[in-house]
Design an enzyme around this catalytic site. Structure first.
Site, PDB file in Angstrom:
ATOM      1  CB  CYS A   1      -0.947  -0.051   1.193  1.00 47.36           C
ATOM      2  SG  CYS A   1      -2.296   1.146   1.148  1.00 47.36           S
ATOM      3  CG  HIS A   2      -0.175   4.982   1.448  1.00 46.25           C
ATOM      4  ND1 HIS A   2      -1.414   4.399   1.365  1.00 46.25           N
ATOM      5  CD2 HIS A   2      -0.289   6.202   0.872  1.00 46.25           C
ATOM      6  CE1 HIS A   2      -2.255   5.235   0.776  1.00 46.25           C
ATOM      7  NE2 HIS A   2      -1.593   6.331   0.456  1.00 46.25           N
TER       8      HIS A   2
END
Length: 192
Positions: free
Chosen positions: A112-113
């Site tokens: 994800c991030h």
């Protein structure tokens, strides 16, 4: 059937604001495959997860970042979330911790991030990764080749986009840990 990683030590680097599933699901999968898993954090006690913008559960911290030694671990996982990577990417001790895994050629997973931490550690130039859509341009600007796939592996670096990719992410992460060190990971880190 996942491979056994019996006896391997894995660090999950996180702080407040991690995406709940992106920490607890890899933690569970790694333990089920035989690994010992430590949540490593700049914070003591517990850290709070989120389910996107909603508060999630607290998770116990096993090792304070200042006391954790990369040499004690065989692999590293960096969960995403909107807040967790943003905090870690400005923490020099966290960046040193992450760089040590790359330099040693150890498997690293980021979802994800999470790859934002890798950008700040100057570890993505020339590498092939995936991530959540909002940071793909950041990865490209940092010199990475970016794909939109559920899981991407590059010389021991495993990346995925979102919680829906967790089954593929966990399976590939276990496979890379079972393989051990990756010389290409260390060479790529040295090229930075």
């Amino acid at each position: 059937m996942p491979k056994s990683i019996e006896g391997r030590m894995v660090a999950i680097l996180a702080t407040h604001g991690f995406e709940q599933a992106e920490l607890v699901e890899p933690q569970k999968a790694l333990k089920e495959a035989g690994a010992t898993v430590h949540v490593v954090s700049p914070e003591q006690g517990t850290i709070r997860g989120y389910r996107h913008l909603d508060k999630g559960d607290e998770v116990g911290v096993d090792r304070l970042l200042d006391d954790a030694r990369p040499d004690d671990y065989d692999a590293l996982v960096i969960p995403g979330g909107l807040f967790n990577p943003d905090e870690l990417r400005t923490n020099e001790a966290a960046l040193r911790f992450v760089r040590a895994f790359f330099t040693a050629g150890k498997p690293v997973g980021a979802i994800c991030h999470g790859p934002q931490v890798l950008i700040s550690a100057d570890l993505v130039k020339g590498r092939t990764l995936t991530a959540v859509a909002p940071i793909r341009k950041d990865l490209a600007n940092a010199g990475a080749h970016v794909l939109d796939e559920e899981v991407v592996t590059d010389k021991g670096l495993v990346t995925s986009r979102t919680p829906k990719d967790l089954p593929a992410f966990c399976a590939k992460l276990i496979e890379e840990i079972a393989e051990g060190r990756h010389r290409g990971q260390a060479r790529a880190a040295a090229a930075e």
